[in-house]
Design an enzyme around this catalytic site. Structure first.
Site, PDB file in Angstrom:
ATOM      1  N   ASN A 105       0.859  -1.184   0.000  1.00 52.37           N
ATOM      2  CA  ASN A 105       0.000   0.000   0.000  1.00 52.37           C
ATOM      3  C   ASN A 105       0.901   1.242   0.000  1.00 52.37           C
ATOM      4  O   ASN A 105       1.807   1.355   0.824  1.00 52.37           O
ATOM      5  CB  ASN A 105      -0.887  -0.027   1.252  1.00 52.37           C
ATOM      6  CG  ASN A 105      -2.051   0.947   1.174  1.00 52.37           C
ATOM      7  OD1 ASN A 105      -1.996   1.923   0.414  1.00 52.37           O
ATOM      8  ND2 ASN A 105      -3.095   0.700   1.926  1.00 52.37           N
TER       9      ASN A 105
ATOM     10  N   SER B 337      -7.515   2.422   1.465  1.00 50.61           N
ATOM     11  CA  SER B 337      -7.378   1.077   0.906  1.00 50.61           C
ATOM     12  C   SER B 337      -6.648   1.100  -0.426  1.00 50.61           C
ATOM     13  O   SER B 337      -6.499   2.140  -1.067  1.00 50.61           O
ATOM     14  CB  SER B 337      -8.751   0.437   0.724  1.00 50.61           C
ATOM     15  OG  SER B 337      -9.408   1.000  -0.389  1.00 50.61           O
ATOM     16  N   CYS B 338      -6.188  -0.077  -0.843  1.00 47.59           N
ATOM     17  CA  CYS B 338      -5.512  -0.236  -2.137  1.00 47.59           C
ATOM     18  C   CYS B 338      -6.517  -0.318  -3.268  1.00 47.59           C
ATOM     19  O   CYS B 338      -6.208  -0.845  -4.329  1.00 47.59           O
ATOM     20  CB  CYS B 338      -4.663  -1.498  -2.120  1.00 47.59           C
ATOM     21  SG  CYS B 338      -3.153  -1.332  -1.169  1.00 47.59           S
ATOM     22  N   ASP B 339      -7.703   0.176  -3.055  1.00 47.44           N
ATOM     23  CA  ASP B 339      -8.753   0.095  -4.063  1.00 47.44           C
ATOM     24  C   ASP B 339      -8.858   1.440  -4.757  1.00 47.44           C
ATOM     25  O   ASP B 339      -9.068   2.462  -4.118  1.00 47.44           O
ATOM     26  CB  ASP B 339     -10.075  -0.266  -3.386  1.00 47.44           C
ATOM     27  CG  ASP B 339     -11.114  -0.696  -4.379  1.00 47.44           C
ATOM     28  OD1 ASP B 339     -11.382   0.076  -5.324  1.00 47.44           O
ATOM     29  OD2 ASP B 339     -11.656  -1.801  -4.225  1.00 47.44           O
ATOM     30  N   ASN B 380      -9.237  -4.790   2.989  1.00 50.00           N
ATOM     31  CA  ASN B 380      -7.810  -4.452   3.040  1.00 50.00           C
ATOM     32  C   ASN B 380      -7.211  -4.657   4.426  1.00 50.00           C
ATOM     33  O   ASN B 380      -6.151  -4.115   4.733  1.00 50.00           O
ATOM     34  CB  ASN B 380      -7.570  -3.008   2.597  1.00 50.00           C
ATOM     35  CG  ASN B 380      -7.409  -2.869   1.096  1.00 50.00           C
ATOM     36  OD1 ASN B 380      -6.453  -2.301   0.611  1.00 50.00           O
ATOM     37  ND2 ASN B 380      -8.339  -3.436   0.327  1.00 50.00           N
TER      38      ASN B 380
END
Lengths: 390, 390
Positions: A105, B337-339, B380
């Site tokens: 991340n 988040s990695c979204d 996450n």
């Protein structure tokens, strides 16, 4: 379009039901449940690995953090891409060695960096000076890679500009990392989720290689290329088979990079999506007026209880019912909550049996990725998506 | 636009900090936390009730099912609008009498209807023949109201066609309910979430009254008008004060209906939103390239951990930092988040202090509704939004 690949275990073409299908057929579930088959995860790992060759797989834990999935991948020798302290703790608890965990991340809490450092995680992502400073402060001397923005307009779900920086800034950050006492080892990027064909990687790889070569020319001595995820799952549209797809990507890398770098790949969806099936139930079939041509079909699962990736009708899951084979009609598919945004497919209705009624079971195929953890804690009083691992 | 109302407890105009602000100022939180003040819930209940007069409030539990919020409203004599078995159980556990609970979801699991019936819930919503059949099968002789579709294009967040049926179908359903042995007592509708001005209710009420009068002409002897929710909260755009707003709606009803019906109102957001403040933290401030004019500000809370209603940038929460008052600049606001979809405000950036850095506290105002339960179970690896009730 020719169907090149229907997923590793497409039930439509099987003479014998898979063990996953057999398990589902012989069990009842009192609420929406995703049934995961870890043997499918392991098989898919080997398919991807066969194509990726020397590249090392770091499973994107966020796709499905089910402990038994992690444990199965630890046993296969997989590495892990973690998004948070919680995911690092999970991987360690399942036996992963910290040297095989990268903290991918680019937005990390300072205390989580310190935690990762304390347990032996040595590889961190960054795309900004402020993040490098945090890493230097809390994980001194760590290895870092810089994430690049790429144009990913060809993916089914292009990633936004949220992650990564442009090439000139990446070069500056590599230098800054060294000033901070960090070890800048490489670059990363993401081609975009659900990139269905390997040829779509050509333009992003070409762009990355330019920054890579510029960095080498500046003396950065990079060794690691993290190609991220983007490996597709079957959702009804043709995708390439995983081994050929991965081999194609690696061949492109070998062409573009004179000295072949150490390669990391972070499949999530492409590794676990096809190992899961959601068992759901029809709650209601209705019409809004006598003139309506489409029926409304309400399931006991929706956008806030596991099917978040239907947002914008992006991911179109394949549905199966016991009544398939008869006459079909167009349906708007919606979830069970009192939320008007809880509609999965309306602009492009789905075709479902005309005789579908409340109480009928619906299987939602290839839902092993990005379903369980998106699920809300209890929206509208509904419990989160249940998980059953076989 | 003149600012008519900044929320009941707008801190900007207070000489003294509220008890909620004082509590937040004197505490630290190790992760994103919504702090709820039940005294604000009670005060807002009385403001709405003062305008609604004879109408009975059924709090829409889904807006915030925190048990202490439910208990506070039970103590005030509120009724409840429940979306599921889980919400009915919650209300009963907090002391609500079943006669004050309506099962307002038009899409119910058959076993949940049976459960509701078994614990004494007598009032159910429906918008289709199939749902009425389920109610008749599992809650014989129950009272039902039919939900109507209305044109709600004036609301900030218009509801889709997901709920309700058209007028002619509603008339058929009232007759069908009687055939099934149910007691059809009335009609319901929803003007759309966050309907900022009472005058926006005119067209929907006019449409509903036509179907109401047609039903009476057919001898249905309706007695209950459920006007649903739609009562607004302050998110930066002017809204009317709650008492005047509610009184205006009731006056419109008195004009349109010759024999004033028994009225139910189901405020959710309008009752609890302004009683909560999320305490969050900046994780990173960065830019993507030297040319970028906007900064990216990443918080430790995002769309998948409590701020789901920022989808489509629909709800624009008011942000506050300790550095307010100095120079501001445009920022894209994103979650941790990695979204890549976890971005709150990008099309319309937010103005934030130029000297904002990682670690700074950010207060997100009026977040007492539709935050906690939308939160994912662990996307996450981040824990759900924490709740602290004062």
């Amino acid at each position: 379009m020719t169907m090149q690949h229907q997923g590793a275990f497409a039930p439509f073409s099987s003479a014998m039901p898979s063990s996953l299908d057999a398990f589902i057929a012989s069990h009842t579930f009192d609420r929406p449940t995703v049934v995961l088959d870890t043997s499918r995860v392991r098989a898919q790992y080997h398919r991807l690995k066969a194509g990726l060759g020397r590249a090392h797989i770091h499973y994107a834990v966020k796709a499905n953090p089910e402990p038994k999935v992690i444990a199965a991948l630890v046993a296969e020798g997989s590495g892990f891409d973690a998004a948070s302290r919680g995911e690092i703790e999970l991987c360690l608890a399942q036996g992963a060695h910290p040297s095989l965990i990268s903290f991918g991340n680019t937005v990390k809490r300072a205390s989580d960096i310190a935690y990762a450092h304390s347990v032996g995680v040595r590889l961190f992502a960054a795309d900004s000076a402020a993040e490098l400073q945090k890493i230097a402060d809390h994980a001194p001397h760590a290895q870092v890679y810089i994430r690049l923005l790429v144009d990913v307009s060809e993916a089914d779900w292009p990633l936004s500009r949220k992650f990564g920086c442009d090439g000139p800034m990446a070069l500056e950050l590599l230098t800054f990392a060294r000033v901070l006492g960090l070890e800048p080892v490489g670059l990363s990027f993401h081609v975009g989720s659900q990139t269905r064909r390997a040829e779509m990687w050509a333009a992003p790889l070409e762009a990355i290689s330019k920054t890579w070569h510029a960095a080498q020319a500046q003396g950065h001595n990079l060794s690691l290329l993290n190609i991220g995820g983007g490996f597709p799952a079957f959702y009804g549209e043709a995708i390439e088979a995983p081994t050929a797809y991965a081999a194609n990507v690696m061949a492109q890398i070998d062409t573009l990079f004179e000295t072949p770098p150490r390669v990391m790949a972070e499949p999530g969806r492409g590794l676990v999506a096809e190992s899961g099936v959601i068992v759901a139930e029809v709650l209601l079939v209705s019409q809004k007026s006598a003139q309506d041509t489409a029926r409304w079909v309400y399931l006991d699962i929706g956008r806030f209880s596991g099917l978040a990736e239907t947002e914008g009708e992006a991911i179109r899951y394949q549905l199966e019912t016991a009544k398939d084979g008869g006459a079909l009609g167009p349906c708007i598919l919606a979830g069970p909550s009192c939320d008007s945004a809880d509609v999965m497919y309306e602009k492009r209705p789905v075709m479902l049996p005309l005789n579908l009624v409340a109480g009928d079971r619906v299987l939602i195929r290839n839902t092993g990725a990005y379903t369980t953890t998106y699920s809300s804690v209890g929206f509208n009083g509904f419990p989160p998506l249940a998980v059953c691992v076989i």
